[in-house]
Scaffold this active site. Sequence first.
Site, PDB file in Angstrom:
ATOM      1  N   LYS A 269      29.875  76.253  17.002  1.00 30.47           N
ATOM      2  CA  LYS A 269      28.784  75.580  17.702  1.00 30.47           C
ATOM      3  C   LYS A 269      27.954  74.618  16.846  1.00 30.47           C
ATOM      4  CE  LYS A 269      29.390  77.062  21.803  1.00 30.47           C
ATOM      5  NZ  LYS A 269      30.633  76.304  22.024  1.00 30.47           N
TER       6      LYS A 269
ATOM      7  N   TYR B 127      41.471  84.113  16.649  1.00 29.70           N
ATOM      8  CA  TYR B 127      40.322  84.808  16.062  1.00 29.70           C
ATOM      9  C   TYR B 127      40.723  86.272  15.917  1.00 29.70           C
ATOM     10  CZ  TYR B 127      37.244  80.812  17.157  1.00 29.70           C
ATOM     11  OH  TYR B 127      36.639  79.573  17.217  1.00 29.70           O
TER      12      TYR B 127
HETATM   13  C1  PHB Z   1      37.581  75.052  11.987  1.00 31.23           C
HETATM   14  O1  PHB Z   1      38.622  74.528  12.394  1.00 31.23           O
HETATM   15  O2  PHB Z   1      37.121  74.749  10.873  1.00 31.23           O
HETATM   16  C2  PHB Z   1      36.887  76.062  12.817  1.00 31.23           C
HETATM   17  C3  PHB Z   1      37.347  76.302  14.088  1.00 31.23           C
HETATM   18  C4  PHB Z   1      36.723  77.246  14.871  1.00 31.23           C
HETATM   19  C5  PHB Z   1      35.648  77.942  14.383  1.00 31.23           C
HETATM   20  C6  PHB Z   1      35.165  77.684  13.106  1.00 31.23           C
HETATM   21  C7  PHB Z   1      35.780  76.738  12.312  1.00 31.23           C
HETATM   22  O3  PHB Z   1      35.057  78.880  15.158  1.00 31.23           O
END
Ligand code: PHB
Length: 391
Positions: free
Chosen positions: A297, A201
Amino acid sequence: MRTQVAIIGAGPSGLLLGQLLYKAGIDNIIIEQRSADYVLGRIRAGVLEQVTVDLLKQAGADKRMNEEGLPHDGIELLFKGKRHRIDLNGLTGGKRVMVYGQTEVTRDLMEVRAQEGLTTVYEASHVQPVDFESDKPKVRYEKDGQVHEIECDFIAGCDGFHGICRASAPQDKIKTFEKVYPFGWLGLLSDTPPVSHELIYANTERGFALCSQRSATRSRYYLQVPLTDKVEDWSDEAFWEELKKRLDPEARANLVTGPSLEKSIAPLRSFVTEPMRFGRMFLAGDAAHIVPPTGAKGLNLAASDVGYLSQAFAQYYKEQSEAGIDRYSEQCLRRVWKAERFSWWMTSMLHNFPGEGEFNTKVQEAELDYIVHSEAGSTSLAENYVGLPLV
Ligand code: PHB
Ligand code: APR
């Protein structure tokens, strides 16, 4: 036609509820306005909490997830050009998340439903919950030019954010809470190995980015983009170039690019409906609430809603007790609001907010610095990310 529970919508909420009810010996029919292929064509999130994994097991739809899903013990936060790991497993006494796509969850649930020979009416039009404030609710719909009616004891509104159930609730009995964010996420799916073995992230001065994955050979990436951007504005090359700019040097060097299998833009929104019950109609999943995807979530809340709802119906039929159905809305909303808070907080901490200026950026960086260097801070993030316990 008659059934005990008529479920409107065959997304993950409706399909999981149907399967949990079937396992509890409760008869149900699902009515869906689209085709199964259309439902499976939607690419959505991919991180499952343990609570969701357990419910899929209870539903008998966990076989492929156990074989192909990727258990993750941590995530990485990237800010000021450096990555910091949050040890989800170590900070939560051994909990972890499962990376397994919502599309696959949906496919597995559809397969077990078909194997059990349970009824799903696809491509139904003009679907309408009727008389749900009486003790003889019905679902009316049209199929192949004919009007059909299903008599039932209860209606489960699992028909997503744009569904008919919430829209049919009496306006003087419903309250909604909403926050719309001034940006969207551009997502790209590709058959390329993930840039890193855990999710990243990233908070950057160019905007948020997320590196996620579906398997050892399939990646899912996201970029924060202005709401005015269109998918057509973004060639694959432009996407990869921008993603590289938002990564740290090591990730940039490791990134494998390739043609997109899917690319789409989703707006970010927080939304909650109160209550989640109107007489004999119960809302679950996106029909009742939306979270921005930053905390992963959405699908997990849908799963916990239908977990509570299936228990409540089981109590009604087995013990002739209405205690569970009476508690449903309040029980869900306690968990929903905590996930709303967490998703809003992750979104606020990680994105670029237009017009908020450098003060906001500095506070975000201080918060991230605090989170990664304080055990209390990282524990709070970790326990919410792996999912709060069902109460
Ligand atoms: C996803 O893999 O699409 C994904 C993963 C984590 C998130 C949002 C989307 O917080
Ligand atoms: N009649 C019948 N079906 C309907 C109607 C209607 N009037 N309106 C919508 N539907 C169907 C949609 O076609 C869709 O298949 O209801 C289903 C709702 O599915 P989702 O939108 O996937 O919602 P839900 O099952 O609650 O899943 C929540 O999806 O959006 C993500 O982040 C969210 O991961 C979470 C999950």
